[in-house]
Write a protein that holds these residues in place. Structure first.
Motif, mmCIF file in Angstrom:
data_model
loop_
_atom_site.group_PDB
_atom_site.id
_atom_site.type_symbol
_atom_site.label_atom_id
_atom_site.label_comp_id
_atom_site.label_asym_id
_atom_site.label_seq_id
_atom_site.Cartn_x
_atom_site.Cartn_y
_atom_site.Cartn_z
ATOM 1 N N GLU A 1 -14.404 -7.694 0.088
ATOM 2 C CA GLU A 1 -13.253 -7.608 -0.111
ATOM 3 C C GLU A 1 -12.911 -8.078 1.360
ATOM 4 N N VAL A 2 -12.897 -8.487 1.894
ATOM 5 C CA VAL A 2 -13.115 -8.570 3.909
ATOM 6 C C VAL A 2 -12.200 -10.025 3.960
ATOM 7 N N SER A 3 -13.071 -10.923 3.294
ATOM 8 C CA SER A 3 -12.566 -12.276 2.743
ATOM 9 C C SER A 3 -11.714 -12.521 2.406
ATOM 10 N N ALA A 4 -11.489 -11.223 1.425
ATOM 11 C CA ALA A 4 -9.801 -11.466 0.078
ATOM 12 C C ALA A 4 -8.994 -11.378 1.055
ATOM 13 N N LEU A 5 -9.313 -10.518 2.119
ATOM 14 C CA LEU A 5 -8.411 -9.907 3.080
ATOM 15 C C LEU A 5 -7.879 -11.116 3.877
ATOM 16 N N GLY A 6 -8.842 -11.897 4.379
ATOM 17 C CA GLY A 6 -8.384 -13.009 5.621
ATOM 18 C C GLY A 6 -7.556 -13.836 5.214
ATOM 19 N N ILE A 7 -8.562 -14.289 3.377
ATOM 20 C CA ILE A 7 -7.887 -15.678 3.245
ATOM 21 C C ILE A 7 -6.082 -15.555 2.611
ATOM 22 N N PHE A 8 -5.604 -14.205 1.929
ATOM 23 C CA PHE A 8 -5.089 -13.900 1.703
ATOM 24 C C PHE A 8 -3.356 -14.233 3.532
ATOM 25 N N LYS B 1 0.258 -18.090 -7.207
ATOM 26 C CA LYS B 1 1.163 -18.228 -8.346
ATOM 27 C C LYS B 1 1.852 -17.107 -7.611
ATOM 28 N N VAL B 2 1.333 -15.921 -6.589
ATOM 29 C CA VAL B 2 2.657 -14.591 -6.349
ATOM 30 C C VAL B 2 2.903 -14.920 -4.853
ATOM 31 N N ILE B 3 2.325 -15.991 -3.981
ATOM 32 C CA ILE B 3 2.391 -15.573 -3.036
ATOM 33 C C ILE B 3 3.486 -15.625 -2.162
ATOM 34 N N ARG B 4 4.302 -16.885 -2.447
ATOM 35 C CA ARG B 4 5.452 -17.256 -1.996
ATOM 36 C C ARG B 4 6.914 -16.424 -2.747
ATOM 37 N N GLU B 5 7.305 -15.619 -3.425
ATOM 38 C CA GLU B 5 7.528 -14.463 -3.941
ATOM 39 C C GLU B 5 7.464 -12.891 -3.354
ATOM 40 N N ILE B 6 5.657 -12.980 -2.694
ATOM 41 C CA ILE B 6 5.989 -12.017 -1.796
ATOM 42 C C ILE B 6 6.147 -12.395 -0.272
ATOM 43 N N ARG B 7 6.147 -13.445 0.018
ATOM 44 C CA ARG B 7 6.339 -13.729 1.245
ATOM 45 C C ARG B 7 8.111 -14.034 1.810
ATOM 46 N N ARG B 8 8.675 -13.854 0.857
ATOM 47 C CA ARG B 8 10.290 -14.077 0.323
ATOM 48 C C ARG B 8 10.635 -12.910 0.552
ATOM 49 N N SER B 9 9.825 -11.698 -0.373
ATOM 50 C CA SER B 9 10.368 -9.869 -0.089
ATOM 51 C C SER B 9 10.588 -9.411 0.920
ATOM 52 N N ARG B 10 11.504 -8.639 0.787
ATOM 53 C CA ARG B 10 11.698 -7.841 2.195
ATOM 54 C C ARG B 10 10.512 -6.472 2.378
ATOM 55 N N GLY B 11 11.095 -5.841 3.983
ATOM 56 C CA GLY B 11 10.139 -5.156 3.639
ATOM 57 C C GLY B 11 8.528 -5.868 4.338
ATOM 58 N N ASP B 12 8.286 -4.282 5.395
ATOM 59 C CA ASP B 12 6.891 -5.360 6.156
ATOM 60 C C ASP B 12 5.993 -4.064 4.734
ATOM 61 N N LYS B 13 4.735 -5.808 4.706
ATOM 62 C CA LYS B 13 3.244 -5.183 3.749
ATOM 63 C C LYS B 13 2.634 -4.919 4.262
ATOM 64 N N LEU B 14 2.276 -3.660 3.179
ATOM 65 C CA LEU B 14 0.873 -3.263 3.960
ATOM 66 C C LEU B 14 0.267 -3.631 2.354
ATOM 67 N N ILE B 15 -0.832 -4.412 2.595
ATOM 68 C CA ILE B 15 -2.463 -5.046 1.920
ATOM 69 C C ILE B 15 -3.073 -3.997 1.815
ATOM 70 N N VAL B 16 -4.345 -3.619 0.531
ATOM 71 C CA VAL B 16 -4.303 -2.326 0.479
ATOM 72 C C VAL B 16 -5.387 -3.451 -0.003
ATOM 73 N N VAL B 17 -7.168 -2.690 0.782
ATOM 74 C CA VAL B 17 -8.345 -3.733 -0.167
ATOM 75 C C VAL B 17 -9.212 -2.516 -0.416
ATOM 76 N N GLY B 18 -9.896 -2.237 -1.557
ATOM 77 C CA GLY B 18 -11.062 -1.523 -1.778
ATOM 78 C C GLY B 18 -12.480 -1.560 -1.514
ATOM 79 N N VAL C 1 -17.803 -13.332 7.119
ATOM 80 C CA VAL C 1 -18.184 -14.379 5.887
ATOM 81 C C VAL C 1 -16.513 -13.574 5.478
ATOM 82 N N SER C 2 -15.964 -13.526 6.245
ATOM 83 C CA SER C 2 -14.020 -14.090 5.880
ATOM 84 C C SER C 2 -14.206 -15.692 6.272
ATOM 85 N N ALA C 3 -14.995 -14.891 7.273
ATOM 86 C CA ALA C 3 -14.546 -16.808 8.743
ATOM 87 C C ALA C 3 -15.020 -18.131 7.268
ATOM 88 N N LEU C 4 -16.207 -17.769 6.570
ATOM 89 C CA LEU C 4 -16.723 -18.390 5.459
ATOM 90 C C LEU C 4 -15.420 -18.773 4.424
#
Lengths: 154, 154
Positions: free
Chosen positions: B112-119, B70-87, A113-116
């Protein structure tokens, strides 16, 4: 739901007749809008054969395929509606031959589903993530914190 | 596996201790290479609190958040390791306040897993899909048809 959110017009759920899944997706599509079509029960082979008869193109997502960045332009420029095929578990070898493209969203094991979702995002040029859907009963209003939902039900 | 394939360094599977899942991911990571870390058993809250103590940033993926483009640039430029949370299923309301960003991969229901992959694909500027992993025992060679796998096991 991923297919719908990322801009597909519909989904075939092949070789099963899962009324609960069908109900869930239909219900989401009704509440969140759009014209997403869901169909189930047909065999995967007959779906593909019918699709090709109507001059549609078939894209099979598999870790063994050609890297997405290498083939996406060719796919986007090609004529005909696209059928994106994702398998669960083991995929019949025949599918590799029937597909017009075997495409890898990374040459690594990955959830189907993530590939999709990633494929559709690329297919639409990374421009569909903010699309709105017509005839929605609910619309989420983007928020920095918490949940904002617009009720559009008449 | 999606997190690993798309370039994450590791994953926490919170609030469960699923030895089978842990075993599967560890096994894939071993065979397909890389240094992917898997940890499970800690509570989601303690993972986030510890992460923030170490000056890491927290990105919560939710349909209610701000659109990814709208927010990816700000996130990419921010300092610190990123923890991505999916519920999974319902997410505790507290999480929206703890997150540095609540981000929507479409403001639509989505897996959720597709959101994670796309992010992750966006986070890495759409440039990680062809990454190779070191110390792999197996490597898939992209093919137009069929399966080609390189066995690198010594």
């Amino acid at each position: 739901m991923t297919a719908r959110a990322l801009g597909a017009d519909g989904v075939f759920i092949s070789d099963v007749n899962d009324r609960e899944l069908l109900g869930t997706v239909t219900n989401v599509a009704k509440r969140f809008g759009g014209d997403f079509q869901v169909e189930s029960g047909k065999s995967w082979r007959s779906i593909i054969v019918d699709w090709k008869k109507r001059r549609g193109k078939v894209v099979h997502l598999t870790a063994y395929g050609m890297p997405l960045p290498k083939v996406i332009r060719e796919i986007r420029r090609s004529r005909g509606d696209k059928l994106i095929v994702v398998g669960a578990e083991k995929v019949p070898g025949e599918l590799y031959g029937l597909a017009d493209w075997n495409v890898a969203v990374t040459n690594q094991p990955i959830s189907e589903v993530s590939a999709l979702g990633i494929f559709l995002d690329w297919f639409f040029g990374h421009r569909r993530l903010e699309a709105t859907f017509r005839n929605a009963e609910l619309r989420i209003i983007p928020a920095k914190r918490g949940k904002r939902v617009l009720n559009l039900k008449p």
